[in-house]
Design a protein around this motif. Structure first.
Motif, PDB file in Angstrom:
ATOM      1  N   GLY A 146      -3.958   9.669  -7.244  1.00 44.76           N
ATOM      2  CA  GLY A 146      -2.796  10.487  -7.514  1.00 44.76           C
ATOM      3  C   GLY A 146      -1.897  10.754  -6.322  1.00 44.76           C
ATOM      4  O   GLY A 146      -0.923  11.507  -6.416  1.00 44.76           O
ATOM      5  N   GLU A 147      -2.188  10.130  -5.177  1.00 44.98           N
ATOM      6  CA  GLU A 147      -1.345  10.305  -3.997  1.00 44.98           C
ATOM      7  C   GLU A 147      -0.116   9.408  -4.083  1.00 44.98           C
ATOM      8  O   GLU A 147      -0.180   8.287  -4.586  1.00 44.98           O
ATOM      9  CB  GLU A 147      -2.142   9.984  -2.729  1.00 44.98           C
ATOM     10  N   SER A 148       1.005   9.875  -3.580  1.00 45.71           N
ATOM     11  CA  SER A 148       2.247   9.115  -3.641  1.00 45.71           C
ATOM     12  C   SER A 148       2.189   7.896  -2.731  1.00 45.71           C
ATOM     13  O   SER A 148       1.708   7.975  -1.590  1.00 45.71           O
ATOM     14  CB  SER A 148       3.431   9.996  -3.231  1.00 45.71           C
ATOM     15  N   LYS A 149       2.675   6.758  -3.236  1.00 50.44           N
ATOM     16  CA  LYS A 149       2.809   5.574  -2.400  1.00 50.44           C
ATOM     17  C   LYS A 149       4.151   5.548  -1.671  1.00 50.44           C
ATOM     18  O   LYS A 149       4.368   4.711  -0.804  1.00 50.44           O
ATOM     19  CB  LYS A 149       2.640   4.301  -3.241  1.00 50.44           C
ATOM     20  N   ILE A 150       5.041   6.428  -2.061  1.00 50.65           N
ATOM     21  CA  ILE A 150       6.280   6.628  -1.309  1.00 50.65           C
ATOM     22  C   ILE A 150       6.015   7.788  -0.365  1.00 50.65           C
ATOM     23  O   ILE A 150       5.774   8.918  -0.810  1.00 50.65           O
ATOM     24  CB  ILE A 150       7.472   6.970  -2.237  1.00 50.65           C
ATOM     25  N   THR A 201       1.928   5.920  -7.585  1.00 54.47           N
ATOM     26  CA  THR A 201       0.830   6.677  -6.984  1.00 54.47           C
ATOM     27  C   THR A 201      -0.417   5.810  -6.862  1.00 54.47           C
ATOM     28  O   THR A 201      -0.552   4.778  -7.519  1.00 54.47           O
ATOM     29  CB  THR A 201       0.469   7.926  -7.822  1.00 54.47           C
ATOM     30  N   THR A 202      -1.340   6.260  -6.027  1.00 51.50           N
ATOM     31  CA  THR A 202      -2.643   5.621  -5.905  1.00 51.50           C
ATOM     32  C   THR A 202      -3.534   6.060  -7.060  1.00 51.50           C
ATOM     33  O   THR A 202      -3.161   6.922  -7.865  1.00 51.50           O
ATOM     34  CB  THR A 202      -3.327   6.007  -4.585  1.00 51.50           C
ATOM     35  N   LYS A 203      -4.743   5.503  -7.141  1.00 51.97           N
ATOM     36  CA  LYS A 203      -5.693   5.906  -8.172  1.00 51.97           C
ATOM     37  C   LYS A 203      -6.070   7.379  -8.033  1.00 51.97           C
ATOM     38  O   LYS A 203      -6.476   8.019  -9.004  1.00 51.97           O
ATOM     39  CB  LYS A 203      -6.947   5.032  -8.094  1.00 51.97           C
ATOM     40  N   SER A 250      -2.917  -2.213   5.686  1.00 58.46           N
ATOM     41  CA  SER A 250      -3.903  -1.263   6.187  1.00 58.46           C
ATOM     42  C   SER A 250      -3.624   0.137   5.662  1.00 58.46           C
ATOM     43  O   SER A 250      -2.502   0.470   5.268  1.00 58.46           O
ATOM     44  CB  SER A 250      -3.907  -1.241   7.726  1.00 58.46           C
ATOM     45  N   ILE A 251      -4.684   0.952   5.654  1.00 54.84           N
ATOM     46  CA  ILE A 251      -4.575   2.361   5.302  1.00 54.84           C
ATOM     47  C   ILE A 251      -4.958   3.130   6.550  1.00 54.84           C
ATOM     48  O   ILE A 251      -6.145   3.306   6.854  1.00 54.84           O
ATOM     49  CB  ILE A 251      -5.497   2.724   4.124  1.00 54.84           C
ATOM     50  N   GLY A 252      -3.959   3.551   7.308  1.00 54.30           N
ATOM     51  CA  GLY A 252      -4.236   4.124   8.621  1.00 54.30           C
ATOM     52  C   GLY A 252      -4.887   3.077   9.498  1.00 54.30           C
ATOM     53  O   GLY A 252      -4.364   1.984   9.671  1.00 54.30           O
ATOM     54  N   ILE A 286       0.830  -1.196   0.000  1.00 55.91           N
ATOM     55  CA  ILE A 286       0.000   0.000   0.000  1.00 55.91           C
ATOM     56  C   ILE A 286       0.870   1.253   0.000  1.00 55.91           C
ATOM     57  O   ILE A 286       0.622   2.196  -0.737  1.00 55.91           O
ATOM     58  CB  ILE A 286      -0.942  -0.009   1.219  1.00 55.91           C
ATOM     59  N   GLU A 287       1.924   1.244   0.829  1.00 60.17           N
ATOM     60  CA  GLU A 287       2.836   2.373   0.860  1.00 60.17           C
ATOM     61  C   GLU A 287       4.190   1.951   1.414  1.00 60.17           C
ATOM     62  O   GLU A 287       4.304   0.935   2.107  1.00 60.17           O
ATOM     63  CB  GLU A 287       2.263   3.539   1.683  1.00 60.17           C
ATOM     64  N   ILE A 288       5.216   2.737   1.091  1.00 62.43           N
ATOM     65  CA  ILE A 288       6.573   2.514   1.577  1.00 62.43           C
ATOM     66  C   ILE A 288       7.104   3.864   2.058  1.00 62.43           C
ATOM     67  O   ILE A 288       6.966   4.872   1.359  1.00 62.43           O
ATOM     68  CB  ILE A 288       7.486   1.967   0.460  1.00 62.43           C
ATOM     69  N   ASP A 289       7.712   3.863   3.256  1.00 63.91           N
ATOM     70  CA  ASP A 289       8.230   5.142   3.727  1.00 63.91           C
ATOM     71  C   ASP A 289       9.670   5.344   3.269  1.00 63.91           C
ATOM     72  O   ASP A 289      10.272   4.477   2.639  1.00 63.91           O
ATOM     73  CB  ASP A 289       8.070   5.289   5.244  1.00 63.91           C
ATOM     74  N   LEU A 290      10.215   6.512   3.598  1.00 59.54           N
ATOM     75  CA  LEU A 290      11.531   6.881   3.084  1.00 59.54           C
ATOM     76  C   LEU A 290      12.669   6.084   3.703  1.00 59.54           C
ATOM     77  O   LEU A 290      13.801   6.171   3.243  1.00 59.54           O
ATOM     78  CB  LEU A 290      11.762   8.386   3.294  1.00 59.54           C
TER      79      LEU A 290
END
Length: 381
Positions: free
Chosen positions: A328-332, A324-326, A290-292, A278-282
């Motif tokens: 347009g938000e960054s997944k990074i 990015t997500t659908k 999960s999303i939050g 879903i996401e990867i941090d720096l």
């Protein structure tokens, strides 16, 4: 499907029924308006059709590695009264097959007090651990019903195909592959037509492997476990896939605590695990479930295979995501959602609500009231 429909027709008559499952297919199965009056979903993985329920007061989720789920059943941490299973018709010796889904189903059969089987003439008969004799089954319901189908390849777009090509460049000849769920794995497979002597040891697979087997790209010659065979726990795809695995000795369906055992995974040279997130941090931390506070999927077998591939000689764990997500938000992202704790709590086999209360019990007394309010806001009672 028919067993669940029949069960939900008794909504209102039954009380306090806990439903336990991993991935389920079929839209609208759990959409009964009065679901919560009779049933509570305690899911071991969150598929699309139970996502809304799991994130409501009518459901919950148990975070656990797929390989460890049988431990819950065997040690009575998550006791099973009834196992609803889907099998092929019995052969002349009285043996049915669990078909497309051996994974945790075999363990459920071993540990449940009562077994109800939907016997489907369209369920493929598969080789491996999923063989069950009719004497092990307490009740039968015969159906002639098409299996749910998913075409991941139809969801491949230009971005997915570009990701597939990048992944294919990392895969060497004679590698052993694990593919997660979704369009990206099939995109990767479609880019491997010029590779040689690939093997497959995976928790699941879909239609994308078929042309590679037929064209001699997947031979499984260089695996150390189940040489010459595709080893898997379950399969999701179209009828073409179900026909491919039917009575096919090239494919073995095995218990998930074996398939996803890191010792078994690492024993194959050049094990490559391809999964999404879903996401990867720096800092490289990965969030895949999960999303939050919203539970989107689950732990599943990703960590089992990422770790197994990392330990394999020449192995490569790969996280493949769109940038990015659908929306347009960054997944990074700069950081993952923070989680803190104070003290020690035994969390194995507990669902999210139970985990929250266990952690609150060891939190600093000054913060417990606030935490209890947050639990109530998130989960209800």
């Amino acid at each position: 499907m028919n067993l669940l429909k029949a069960l939900f027709e008794r909504t209102g008559d039954l009380k306090n029924i806990e439903l336990v499952s991993i991935s389920t297919l079929g839209e609208g199965i759990f959409n009964h308006p009065d679901f919560g009056k009779s049933f509570k979903m305690n899911s071991l993985f969150v598929s699309q059709n139970v996502r809304k329920i799991v994130n409501s007061s009518n459901g919950d989720y148990i975070p656990i590695f797929l390989s460890e789920i049988p431990i819950l059943f065997e040690n009575n941490i998550l006791p099973l009264d009834v196992a609803l299973i889907h099998v092929s018709p019995p052969d002349k010796h009285g043996f049915c097959s669990l078909g497309t889904s051996v994974d945790i189903a075999r363990s459920a059969v071993k540990n449940a007090k009562h077994i109800i089987a939907q016997v489907n003439s369209k369920m493929p008969r598969t080789h491996g651990d999923g063989i069950i004799h009719i004497n092990e089954i307490n009740s039968f319901v015969e159906v002639d019903e098409a299996l749910p189908e998913v075409s991941y390849s139809s969801k491949i777009d230009d971005i997915t195909m570009t990701i597939g090509r990048h992944c294919a460049e990392l895969i060497e000849d004679k590698s052993t592959l694990q593919m997660g769920i979704g369009a990206i794995p099939d995109a990767v497979l479609s880019c491997l037509t010029n590779h040689k002597d690939l093997g497959v040891h995976t928790e699941m697979f879909s239609d994308g492997v078929i042309p590679l087997v037929q064209n001699g790209v997947i031979t499984n010659k260089f695996k150390k476990k189940h040489r010459g065979k595709i080893a898997t726990g379950f399969a999701i795809g179209t009828r073409k896939l179900y026909d491919f695995i039917d009575d096919n000795p090239q494919v073995v369906f095995l218990d998930i605590d074996y398939v996803n055992d890191t010792k078994i995974i690492r024993s194959n040279p050049k094990a490559v695990a391809i999964n999404s997130a879903i996401e990867i941090d720096l800092t490289g931390q990965v969030c895949s479930d999960s999303i939050g506070t919203y539970q989107y999927s689950g732990v599943g077998g990703q960590i089992d295979f990422m770790r197994g591939a990392a330990l394999s000689e020449g192995g490569k764990p790969i996280i493949a995501i769109a940038s990015t997500t659908k929306n347009g938000e960054s997944k990074i992202v700069p950081f993952l959602k923070e989680v803190t704790e104070y003290g020690v709590a035994y969390l194995f086999g507990k669902n999210l609500r139970q985990r929250a209360h266990a952690l609150i019990s060891i939190a600093h007394p000054a913060h417990r009231e606030h935490l209890e309010k947050e639990v109530y806001k998130r989960f209800g009672r």
